[in-house]
Scaffold this motif. Structure first.
Motif, PDB file in Angstrom:
ATOM      1  N   MET A 233     -13.201  16.026   5.737  1.00 60.93           N
ATOM      2  CA  MET A 233     -12.586  16.173   4.344  1.00 60.93           C
ATOM      3  C   MET A 233     -12.625  14.924   3.682  1.00 60.93           C
ATOM      4  N   GLU A 234     -12.835  14.527   2.534  1.00 63.72           N
ATOM      5  CA  GLU A 234     -12.703  13.521   1.601  1.00 63.72           C
ATOM      6  C   GLU A 234     -11.177  13.462   1.121  1.00 63.72           C
ATOM      7  N   THR A 235     -10.509  12.458   1.307  1.00 58.57           N
ATOM      8  CA  THR A 235      -9.182  11.854   0.252  1.00 58.57           C
ATOM      9  C   THR A 235      -9.263  10.722  -0.183  1.00 58.57           C
ATOM     10  N   ILE A 236      -8.336  10.717  -1.138  1.00 56.51           N
ATOM     11  CA  ILE A 236      -8.129   9.442  -1.880  1.00 56.51           C
ATOM     12  C   ILE A 236      -8.132   8.122  -0.705  1.00 56.51           C
ATOM     13  N   PHE A 237      -7.302   8.639   0.399  1.00 53.77           N
ATOM     14  CA  PHE A 237      -7.346   7.796   1.464  1.00 53.77           C
ATOM     15  C   PHE A 237      -8.795   7.349   2.196  1.00 53.77           C
ATOM     16  N   THR A 238      -9.468   8.320   2.265  1.00 54.72           N
ATOM     17  CA  THR A 238     -10.930   8.139   3.011  1.00 54.72           C
ATOM     18  C   THR A 238     -11.966   7.266   1.898  1.00 54.72           C
ATOM     19  N   LYS A 239     -11.393   7.548   0.844  1.00 60.20           N
ATOM     20  CA  LYS A 239     -12.146   6.739  -0.206  1.00 60.20           C
ATOM     21  C   LYS A 239     -11.770   5.237  -0.305  1.00 60.20           C
ATOM     22  N   ILE A 240     -10.427   4.910  -0.155  1.00 64.98           N
ATOM     23  CA  ILE A 240      -9.888   3.546  -0.078  1.00 64.98           C
ATOM     24  C   ILE A 240     -10.349   2.956   1.272  1.00 64.98           C
ATOM     25  N   LEU A 241     -10.412   3.720   2.288  1.00 63.14           N
ATOM     26  CA  LEU A 241     -10.779   3.140   3.342  1.00 63.14           C
ATOM     27  C   LEU A 241     -12.460   2.874   3.483  1.00 63.14           C
ATOM     28  N   GLU A 242     -13.391   3.537   2.826  1.00 67.35           N
ATOM     29  CA  GLU A 242     -14.726   3.175   2.549  1.00 67.35           C
ATOM     30  C   GLU A 242     -14.935   2.224   1.622  1.00 67.35           C
ATOM     31  N   GLY A 243     -13.803   1.691   0.821  1.00 63.87           N
ATOM     32  CA  GLY A 243     -14.070   0.822   0.042  1.00 63.87           C
ATOM     33  C   GLY A 243     -14.594   1.077  -1.390  1.00 63.87           C
ATOM     34  N   ASP A 244     -14.314   2.561  -1.733  1.00 62.73           N
ATOM     35  CA  ASP A 244     -14.722   2.990  -3.016  1.00 62.73           C
ATOM     36  C   ASP A 244     -13.480   2.966  -3.826  1.00 62.73           C
ATOM     37  N   ILE A 245     -12.505   2.857  -3.381  1.00 64.75           N
ATOM     38  CA  ILE A 245     -11.188   2.687  -4.393  1.00 64.75           C
ATOM     39  C   ILE A 245     -10.667   1.267  -3.642  1.00 64.75           C
ATOM     40  N   PRO A 246     -10.266   0.298  -4.780  1.00 65.34           N
ATOM     41  CA  PRO A 246      -9.778  -0.919  -4.322  1.00 65.34           C
ATOM     42  C   PRO A 246      -8.315  -0.755  -3.705  1.00 65.34           C
ATOM     43  N   SER A 247      -7.856  -1.769  -2.704  1.00 67.04           N
ATOM     44  CA  SER A 247      -6.705  -1.786  -2.389  1.00 67.04           C
ATOM     45  C   SER A 247      -6.221  -2.974  -1.679  1.00 67.04           C
ATOM     46  N   VAL A 248      -5.159  -3.248  -1.564  1.00 69.55           N
ATOM     47  CA  VAL A 248      -4.602  -4.629  -0.713  1.00 69.55           C
ATOM     48  C   VAL A 248      -4.549  -4.030   0.764  1.00 69.55           C
ATOM     49  N   LYS A 249      -5.419  -4.389   1.529  1.00 68.84           N
ATOM     50  CA  LYS A 249      -5.309  -3.824   3.009  1.00 68.84           C
ATOM     51  C   LYS A 249      -4.257  -4.629   3.661  1.00 68.84           C
ATOM     52  N   LEU A 250      -3.393  -4.232   4.502  1.00 64.16           N
ATOM     53  CA  LEU A 250      -2.689  -5.206   5.367  1.00 64.16           C
ATOM     54  C   LEU A 250      -2.733  -5.060   6.919  1.00 64.16           C
ATOM     55  N   HIS A 251      -3.764  -3.961   7.174  1.00 64.65           N
ATOM     56  CA  HIS A 251      -4.119  -3.950   8.733  1.00 64.65           C
ATOM     57  C   HIS A 251      -4.986  -2.853   8.822  1.00 64.65           C
ATOM     58  N   GLU A 252      -5.653  -3.004   9.878  1.00 64.89           N
ATOM     59  CA  GLU A 252      -6.805  -2.039  10.126  1.00 64.89           C
ATOM     60  C   GLU A 252      -7.228  -1.938  11.579  1.00 64.89           C
ATOM     61  N   ASP A 253      -7.187  -1.060  12.239  1.00 62.44           N
ATOM     62  CA  ASP A 253      -7.663  -0.814  13.768  1.00 62.44           C
ATOM     63  C   ASP A 253      -8.372   0.478  13.695  1.00 62.44           C
ATOM     64  N   GLU A 254      -8.702   0.889  15.071  1.00 66.75           N
ATOM     65  CA  GLU A 254      -9.535   1.903  15.248  1.00 66.75           C
ATOM     66  C   GLU A 254      -9.016   3.225  14.908  1.00 66.75           C
ATOM     67  N   LEU A 255      -7.486   3.334  14.603  1.00 67.96           N
ATOM     68  CA  LEU A 255      -6.880   4.394  14.554  1.00 67.96           C
ATOM     69  C   LEU A 255      -6.370   4.770  13.045  1.00 67.96           C
ATOM     70  N   CYS A 256      -5.523   3.568  12.521  1.00 66.45           N
ATOM     71  CA  CYS A 256      -5.064   3.767  11.325  1.00 66.45           C
ATOM     72  C   CYS A 256      -5.452   2.438  10.523  1.00 66.45           C
ATOM     73  N   PHE A 257      -4.996   2.524   9.350  1.00 62.82           N
ATOM     74  CA  PHE A 257      -4.783   1.332   8.351  1.00 62.82           C
ATOM     75  C   PHE A 257      -3.572   1.242   7.692  1.00 62.82           C
ATOM     76  N   ALA A 258      -3.387   0.041   6.885  1.00 61.68           N
ATOM     77  CA  ALA A 258      -2.215   0.126   6.151  1.00 61.68           C
ATOM     78  C   ALA A 258      -2.520  -0.808   4.867  1.00 61.68           C
ATOM     79  N   ILE A 259      -2.073  -0.175   3.662  1.00 59.30           N
ATOM     80  CA  ILE A 259      -2.163  -0.543   2.371  1.00 59.30           C
ATOM     81  C   ILE A 259      -0.883  -0.795   1.659  1.00 59.30           C
ATOM     82  N   LEU A 260      -0.989  -1.544   0.585  1.00 62.34           N
ATOM     83  CA  LEU A 260       0.361  -1.617  -0.212  1.00 62.34           C
ATOM     84  C   LEU A 260       0.185  -0.315  -0.897  1.00 62.34           C
ATOM     85  N   ASP A 261       1.268   0.404  -1.448  1.00 58.72           N
ATOM     86  CA  ASP A 261       1.481   1.347  -2.435  1.00 58.72           C
ATOM     87  C   ASP A 261       1.203   0.896  -3.673  1.00 58.72           C
ATOM     88  N   ILE A 262       0.279   1.524  -4.374  1.00 63.31           N
ATOM     89  CA  ILE A 262      -0.024   1.333  -5.798  1.00 63.31           C
ATOM     90  C   ILE A 262       1.149   1.426  -6.830  1.00 63.31           C
TER      91      ILE A 262
END
Length: 133
Positions: free
Chosen positions: A1-30
């Motif tokens: 299932m594609e969500t806005i978060f999968t698009k952010i993770l794939e780089g299709d939507i810009p974000s300020v990423k704070l962390h990424e590992d094999e299970l989770c990632f963290a971004i600043l809320d827009i």
């Protein structure tokens, strides 16, 4: 299932990423409640807590603890709110498990308010019997 978060993770939507590992990632809320408000998001698009495997959920909470510490050290916030809206009726807008970590300050004049109910005589005990685990 594609969500806005999968698009952010794939780089299709810009974000300020704070962390990424094999299970989770963290971004600043827009749209932050306070500046520094961040989201910790599972990489797999689990729609709710129930769908999320225990190891991933435990990791999400470990990251929340790390984020809380970082917000307090860097932004000198007095507290944090940790919020998971778990299903549409709770206010969940994106059906992809994520945890809000919101820095809070004594005088920030922000409120999270849910109206409260009361139990009738005996009703609380009955709920207690039904909900034991």
């Amino acid at each position: 299932m594609e969500t806005i978060f999968t698009k952010i993770l794939e780089g299709d939507i810009p974000s300020v990423k704070l962390h990424e590992d094999e299970l989770c990632f963290a971004i600043l809320d827009i749209n932050p409640v306070n500046k520094g408000h961040l989201l910790i998001i599972t990489k797999q698009p689990y729609p709710t807590l129930e769908a999320c495997p225990q190891p991933t959920l435990c990791h999400l909470m470990q990251l929340a603890k790390t984020a809380d510490t970082k917000l307090r050290q860097v932004l000198h916030c007095d507290a944090t709110n940790l919020i998971i809206n778990n299903g549409k009726a709770s206010g969940q807008e994106v059906p992809h498990l994520h945890l809000h970590v919101i820095p809070r300050y004594e005088q920030d004049n922000k409120t999270i308010h849910l109206s409260k109910e009361t139990y009738t005589d005996g009703e609380m005990a009955e709920y207690g019997k039904q909900l034991e685990f």
